[in-house]
Write a protein that holds these residues in place. Structure first.
Motif, PDB file in Angstrom:
ATOM      1  N   LEU A  52      40.388  40.072  43.486  1.00 11.41           N
ATOM      2  CA  LEU A  52      40.422  40.974  44.623  1.00 11.41           C
ATOM      3  C   LEU A  52      39.073  41.666  44.827  1.00 11.41           C
ATOM      4  O   LEU A  52      38.603  41.799  45.955  1.00 11.41           O
ATOM      5  CB  LEU A  52      41.538  41.999  44.425  1.00 11.41           C
ATOM      6  CG  LEU A  52      41.942  42.874  45.591  1.00 11.41           C
ATOM      7  CD1 LEU A  52      42.206  42.071  46.852  1.00 11.41           C
ATOM      8  CD2 LEU A  52      43.174  43.685  45.226  1.00 11.41           C
ATOM      9  N   VAL A  53      38.422  42.074  43.746  1.00 13.02           N
ATOM     10  CA  VAL A  53      37.093  42.688  43.855  1.00 13.02           C
ATOM     11  C   VAL A  53      36.108  41.681  44.456  1.00 13.02           C
ATOM     12  O   VAL A  53      35.319  42.022  45.341  1.00 13.02           O
ATOM     13  CB  VAL A  53      36.596  43.213  42.482  1.00 13.02           C
ATOM     14  CG1 VAL A  53      35.116  43.559  42.522  1.00 13.02           C
ATOM     15  CG2 VAL A  53      37.412  44.426  42.038  1.00 13.02           C
ATOM     16  N   LEU A  54      36.170  40.432  43.996  1.00 15.84           N
ATOM     17  CA  LEU A  54      35.294  39.390  44.559  1.00 15.84           C
ATOM     18  C   LEU A  54      35.586  39.177  46.048  1.00 15.84           C
ATOM     19  O   LEU A  54      34.664  39.021  46.855  1.00 15.84           O
ATOM     20  CB  LEU A  54      35.471  38.075  43.794  1.00 15.84           C
ATOM     21  CG  LEU A  54      34.967  38.056  42.358  1.00 15.84           C
ATOM     22  CD1 LEU A  54      35.373  36.747  41.669  1.00 15.84           C
ATOM     23  CD2 LEU A  54      33.464  38.243  42.304  1.00 15.84           C
ATOM     24  N   LEU A  55      36.861  39.195  46.411  1.00 14.38           N
ATOM     25  CA  LEU A  55      37.250  39.011  47.805  1.00 14.38           C
ATOM     26  C   LEU A  55      36.732  40.159  48.665  1.00 14.38           C
ATOM     27  O   LEU A  55      36.175  39.934  49.746  1.00 14.38           O
ATOM     28  CB  LEU A  55      38.773  38.901  47.911  1.00 14.38           C
ATOM     29  CG  LEU A  55      39.356  38.662  49.293  1.00 14.38           C
ATOM     30  CD1 LEU A  55      38.871  37.331  49.868  1.00 14.38           C
ATOM     31  CD2 LEU A  55      40.880  38.679  49.218  1.00 14.38           C
ATOM     32  N   TYR A  56      36.887  41.375  48.194  1.00 13.15           N
ATOM     33  CA  TYR A  56      36.374  42.523  48.949  1.00 13.15           C
ATOM     34  C   TYR A  56      34.856  42.437  49.110  1.00 13.15           C
ATOM     35  O   TYR A  56      34.320  42.725  50.178  1.00 13.15           O
ATOM     36  CB  TYR A  56      36.745  43.843  48.273  1.00 13.15           C
ATOM     37  CG  TYR A  56      38.164  44.291  48.532  1.00 13.15           C
ATOM     38  CD1 TYR A  56      38.685  44.365  49.820  1.00 13.15           C
ATOM     39  CD2 TYR A  56      38.984  44.676  47.479  1.00 13.15           C
ATOM     40  CE1 TYR A  56      39.985  44.794  50.051  1.00 13.15           C
ATOM     41  CE2 TYR A  56      40.290  45.109  47.703  1.00 13.15           C
ATOM     42  CZ  TYR A  56      40.780  45.158  48.993  1.00 13.15           C
ATOM     43  OH  TYR A  56      42.054  45.595  49.223  1.00 13.15           O
ATOM     44  N   GLY A  72      39.050  49.483  49.598  1.00 10.41           N
ATOM     45  CA  GLY A  72      39.902  48.664  48.735  1.00 10.41           C
ATOM     46  C   GLY A  72      39.219  48.313  47.426  1.00 10.41           C
ATOM     47  O   GLY A  72      39.798  48.446  46.348  1.00 10.41           O
ATOM     48  N   CYS A  73      37.971  47.879  47.518  1.00  5.49           N
ATOM     49  CA  CYS A  73      37.212  47.490  46.331  1.00  5.49           C
ATOM     50  C   CYS A  73      37.007  48.693  45.405  1.00  5.49           C
ATOM     51  O   CYS A  73      37.234  48.616  44.198  1.00  5.49           O
ATOM     52  CB  CYS A  73      35.869  46.896  46.742  1.00  5.49           C
ATOM     53  SG  CYS A  73      34.901  46.239  45.375  1.00  5.49           S
ATOM     54  N   LEU A  77      38.023  49.666  41.441  1.00  8.17           N
ATOM     55  CA  LEU A  77      37.015  50.018  40.436  1.00  8.17           C
ATOM     56  C   LEU A  77      37.260  51.413  39.859  1.00  8.17           C
ATOM     57  O   LEU A  77      37.156  51.614  38.644  1.00  8.17           O
ATOM     58  CB  LEU A  77      35.617  49.921  41.043  1.00  8.17           C
ATOM     59  CG  LEU A  77      35.172  48.506  41.418  1.00  8.17           C
ATOM     60  CD1 LEU A  77      33.892  48.539  42.238  1.00  8.17           C
ATOM     61  CD2 LEU A  77      35.010  47.634  40.188  1.00  8.17           C
ATOM     62  N   LYS A  78      37.615  52.377  40.712  1.00 13.07           N
ATOM     63  CA  LYS A  78      37.889  53.735  40.238  1.00 13.07           C
ATOM     64  C   LYS A  78      39.093  53.741  39.293  1.00 13.07           C
ATOM     65  O   LYS A  78      39.076  54.435  38.280  1.00 13.07           O
ATOM     66  CB  LYS A  78      38.144  54.687  41.409  1.00 13.07           C
ATOM     67  CG  LYS A  78      36.893  54.990  42.221  1.00 13.07           C
ATOM     68  CD  LYS A  78      37.137  56.024  43.295  1.00 13.07           C
ATOM     69  CE  LYS A  78      38.041  55.541  44.381  1.00 13.07           C
ATOM     70  NZ  LYS A  78      38.154  56.466  45.523  1.00 13.07           N
ATOM     71  N   ALA A  79      40.116  52.961  39.615  1.00 12.72           N
ATOM     72  CA  ALA A  79      41.311  52.894  38.765  1.00 12.72           C
ATOM     73  C   ALA A  79      40.983  52.346  37.377  1.00 12.72           C
ATOM     74  O   ALA A  79      41.653  52.683  36.400  1.00 12.72           O
ATOM     75  CB  ALA A  79      42.385  52.037  39.432  1.00 12.72           C
TER      76      ALA A  79
END
Length: 176
Positions: A52-56, A72-73, A77-79
């Protein structure tokens, strides 16, 4: 048909945002009860988060002003406790040119950068001062100087006077 086979699909930001929503839902399904999730579910959720990070990031490359991708990204990352990585992603967002009022998305992103960096003002390094000054200025220009006064007081408390000066000058249109 040969002509049809030669047609290359354009990369679609909207399709990727839809896929991101599906992936987020899948992560939530895997981790509905994190305390009782199996190792397999945790591993699957971690892999989905990485994808998901790569997609964002791909969406950000395709459409640099798509704020949904940044939020979204950075939420992911914060979580994960990756605050400085989230700040780095937000810093990819293009600023409105000087003299042009920043759109609401700019102020929201810069407000989040400030919130992340100001979690512990004493730990802010000199390398973050410039970005903090920019983000405080953008946020204050959009929402009023009074909205950043508490943050500025905290910066004074840790002797970050140059950041405060850059914000006051930036908001008032003066050279720093």
């Amino acid at each position: 048909d040969v002509a049809a086979a030669q047609i290359k699909n354009e990369k679609s930001v909207d399709a990727r945002l839809s896929l991101a929503e599906v992936l987020k839902d899948s992560i939530e399904e895997h981790m509905a009860d994190p305390d009782n999730a199996s190792e397999e579910a945790k591993t699957a959720a971690t892999a989905l988060k990485e994808r998901l990070v790569l997609l964002y990031n791909e969406i950000i490359e395709l459409e640099p002003t798509k704020t949904d991708a940044y939020f979204g990204c950075c939420e992911l990352l914060k979580a994960e406790g990756k605050v400085l990585e989230a700040v780095a992603v937000y810093c990819k967002y293009p600023l409105a040119p000087p003299g042009v009022e920043a759109p609401e998305g700019d102020a929201m992103i810069h407000g989040d950068i400030v919130t992340l960096l100001m979690r512990d003002p004493a730990k802010i390094t000199a390398e973050h001062h410039e970005q903090l000054g920019i983000s405080l200025t953008v946020f204050a220009k959009k929402n009023g100087l009074s909205t950043v006064e508490d943050w500025l007081e905290k910066l004074v408390g840790v002797n970050a006077f140059e950041v405060c000066k850059s914000v006051y000058c930036g908001v008032n249109g003066k050279p720093a």
